[in-house]
Design an enzyme around this catalytic site. Structure first.
Site, mmCIF file in Angstrom:
data_model
loop_
_atom_site.group_PDB
_atom_site.id
_atom_site.type_symbol
_atom_site.label_atom_id
_atom_site.label_comp_id
_atom_site.label_asym_id
_atom_site.label_seq_id
_atom_site.Cartn_x
_atom_site.Cartn_y
_atom_site.Cartn_z
ATOM 1 C CE1 TYR A 52 -3.757 2.495 0.936
ATOM 2 C CE2 TYR A 52 -1.984 3.535 2.174
ATOM 3 C CZ TYR A 52 -3.243 3.584 1.608
ATOM 4 O OH TYR A 52 -3.989 4.731 1.721
ATOM 5 C CD GLU A 59 -6.118 4.681 -1.071
ATOM 6 O OE1 GLU A 59 -7.161 4.534 -1.750
ATOM 7 O OE2 GLU A 59 -6.122 4.731 0.166
#
Ligand code: GDP
Ligand code: MN
Length: 388
Positions: A108, A196
């Site tokens: 992530y 993101e």
């Protein structure tokens, strides 16, 4: 402003952030053709402004071009429901067809503004591919953060610390550092409010790239990014929000049934609170702005009253720059055009309030006057509940 994954990935590519090869299709035949060009296994991904598509059936792997065509047939036109969509789902109009990746690890990476620290924060975690809010709540130690200096930006040592935090080593470490730096350059250059990558993947053959991509842009900076404004997909936005933005109105639709027409963001917030205290639910947030023209008032009124869930309208204005007589002019014009039958409660103070109230009283409009904000909210809520 949000954009689709395929648009975000095009920007990533432009800034040197590694992404899979792929292209968009809006018919199954196009999907097949793209899969033929890519060769090998592909993944077909629904393009909507919401995450969690995997679980909702919006992402399918295909072995060959015929499989990609079949997957596209299933996904295109579907109402995709994920935890991030409205309950009825979002209609899928395009799919992204990409070369499928043999994933070894899902990581992530994100960057956003940390208002508390007045600077940007870059976050990295080895717990990729899942809900990052869950990771943050249950295992916060699994998220590594670096705050950048506003004047210096992201330094090399910070990018390296983040890559270490992702558990990368050797050549993958170098790929990771380059990717983090390239994404941060994009984030700054395009005035993103969020970038993101979930997941950032390490493939079985040792490549590191962005498997998914989400970019949000600061609306207040869009004036200097015409190229981004062109990426806007109004299908993905609430039609009333789109309409409101055309007239420069600050409007957000909510779930209640008391339509609120207010000038000034602070007063709009206070109005929503007071409607709640009176036992009701606001149908919207609306700030027509300090210097609204009668035309803007008219458009605002039309937008509120075209929302079928609105059962009463509460007008709460303080006439400063916006004089109350000009407000009245806008309301009267709107009601004449719309033939409005909804009950309207008015609380107004400020410049030319007497004149404004007189104009409204003489207009023949079914208007209830309120003594103050509390009284107005109680009356509007009672109307909305059918108690008056
Ligand atoms: P989201 O669910 O909307 O966030 O969509 P993502 O693009 O993040 O995909 C969700 C999940 O699908 C990923 O975490 C992967 O596990 C899986 N996935 C997506 N693309 C591929 C692929 O090319 N190969 C494999 N094996 N899995 C994939
Ligand atoms: Mn994702």
């Amino acid at each position: 402003m949000k954009v689709h994954e395929y648009q975000a990935k095009a920007l990533l590519r432009e800034f040197g952030v590694a992404v899979p090869k792929g292209d968009v299709a809006d018919t199954p035949a196009q999907a097949k053709e793209i899969a033929q060009r890519l060769g090998g296994r592909t993944v077909v991904k629904a393009q909507v402004h919401a995450g969690g598509r995997g679980k909702g059936g919006g992402i399918k792997l295909a072995d060959d071009p015929a499989g990609a065509e079949a997957a596209a047939k299933q996904i295109l036109g579907m109402m995709l429901k994920t935890p991030q969509t409205p309950p009825e789902g979002i209609k899928v109009r395009t799919v992204l067809v990409e070369e499928a990746s043999a994933i070894d690890r899902e990581l992530y990476l994100s960057m956003t503004l940390d208002r508390g620290r007045s600077t940007h924060v870059v976050m990295a975690s080895q717990a990729g591919g899942m809900d990052i809010e869950d990771v943050a709540a249950k295992t916060p130690e699994k998220i590594v953060r670096e705050w950048t200096h506003p004047a210096i930006g992201l330094t090399d040592f910070q990018a390296r610390r983040l890559a270490f935090g992702l558990g990368l080593a050797g050549d993958q470490f170098r790929q990771g550092v380059a990717l983090i730096k390239a994404l941060f350059a994009l984030y700054l250059a395009k005035d993103c409010s969020l970038a993101e990558i979930n997941p950032l993947v390490v493939t079985k053959d040792g490549r590191v790239f962005a498997l998914d991509a989400k970019l949000n842009f600061d609306d207040n900076a869009l004036f200097r990014h015409k190229e981004l404004v062109e990426l806007r997909d109004v299908h993905e936005e609430d039609p009333l929000d789109v309409e409101a933005s055309k007239y420069g109105l600050n409007y957000i639709k909510l779930d209640g049934n008391v339509g609120c027409m207010v000038n000034g963001a602070g007063l709009a917030m206070a109005t929503m609170d007071i409607v709640k205290i009176a036992g009701g639910e606001p149908a919207n947030f609306l700030d027509v702005g300090g210097g609204a023209s009668p035309e803007q008032i008219e458009n605002a009124f039309r937008i509120i009253s075209s929302d079928p869930s609105v059962k009463a309208i509460f007008i709460n204005v303080f006439g400063g720059i916006l004089r109350v007589d000009r407000l009245a002019e806008g309301i009267i014009a709107a009601v004449r055009k719309l033939g409005l039958t909804l009950p309207v409660v008015l609380r107004a103070e400020g410049t030319n309030v007497e004149l404004g109230k007189k104009m409204l009283a003489e207009s023949g409009l079914a208007l209830t006057m309120a003594d103050d904000m509390g009284d107005g909210a109680r009356k509007a809520v009672a109307f909305a509940k059918g108690q008056k």
